[in-house]
Design a protein around this motif. Structure first.
Motif, PDB file in Angstrom:
ATOM      1  N   GLY A  90     -17.064-107.648  42.545  1.00  0.00           N
ATOM      2  CA  GLY A  90     -16.194-107.816  41.389  1.00  0.00           C
ATOM      3  C   GLY A  90     -15.142-106.729  41.289  1.00  0.00           C
ATOM      4  O   GLY A  90     -15.365-105.592  41.698  1.00  0.00           O
ATOM      5  N   SER A  91     -13.999-107.100  40.738  1.00  0.00           N
ATOM      6  CA  SER A  91     -12.960-106.130  40.406  1.00  0.00           C
ATOM      7  C   SER A  91     -12.425-106.477  39.025  1.00  0.00           C
ATOM      8  O   SER A  91     -12.498-107.625  38.587  1.00  0.00           O
ATOM      9  CB  SER A  91     -11.839-106.134  41.447  1.00  0.00           C
ATOM     10  N   GLY A  92     -11.914-105.472  38.340  1.00  0.00           N
ATOM     11  CA  GLY A  92     -11.421-105.692  36.993  1.00  0.00           C
ATOM     12  C   GLY A  92     -12.520-105.834  35.962  1.00  0.00           C
ATOM     13  O   GLY A  92     -12.267-106.180  34.797  1.00  0.00           O
ATOM     14  N   VAL A  93     -13.753-105.559  36.379  1.00  0.00           N
ATOM     15  CA  VAL A  93     -14.904-105.685  35.492  1.00  0.00           C
ATOM     16  C   VAL A  93     -16.006-104.763  36.001  1.00  0.00           C
ATOM     17  O   VAL A  93     -16.130-104.571  37.210  1.00  0.00           O
ATOM     18  CB  VAL A  93     -15.418-107.138  35.443  1.00  0.00           C
ATOM     19  N   ARG A  94     -16.758-104.220  35.075  1.00  0.00           N
ATOM     20  CA  ARG A  94     -17.873-103.361  35.447  1.00  0.00           C
ATOM     21  C   ARG A  94     -19.162-104.157  35.320  1.00  0.00           C
ATOM     22  O   ARG A  94     -19.639-104.408  34.212  1.00  0.00           O
ATOM     23  CB  ARG A  94     -17.882-102.133  34.537  1.00  0.00           C
TER      24      ARG A  94
END
Length: 119
Positions: free
Chosen positions: A24-28
């Motif tokens: 994932g990117s833009g999210v933890r």
């Protein structure tokens, strides 16, 4: 913007194994329960496995004892180890963050990864 990228699918014989990954990117990922969904041709997308923030796992009856979900928060990645695969496991597999009732939290889905179980 949330981006989910699934990988690891392929063609495997019945009884075989695959390991799927979701980055994932833009999210933890670490602050969400995460899950794996699948959609077979002509069927609705279903949640097959999820893992809570604390690491508790839950599975659909159809995959219990054969699939194992795990997470690596440092890599922002979720995995799905699939063993003893059956033809009925054939589907496109996606990851997302399930909320109560299994609804997906993130509106944008990844492209998914195709799993085909066939001899």
């Amino acid at each position: 913007q949330v981006q989910l990228v699934e990988s690891g699918g392929g063609l495997v014989q019945p009884g075989g194994s695959l390991r799927l990954s979701c980055a994932g990117s833009g999210v933890r990922f670490s602050i969400y329960a995460m899950g794996w969904y699948r959609q077979a041709p002509g069927k609705q997308r279903e949640l097959v496995a999820h893992i809570t923030v604390g690491g508790t796992t839950n599975y659909a009856d159809s995959v219990k004892g054969r699939f194992a979900i795990s997470r690596d928060n440092a890599k922002n990645t979720v995995y799905l180890q699939m063993n003893s695969l059956k033809p009925e496991d054939t589907a496109v597999y996606y990851c997302n963050a399930p909320t109560i009732g299994g609804m997906a939290r993130f509106a944008s889905w990844g492209q998914g990864t195709q799993v085909t179980v066939s001899s």
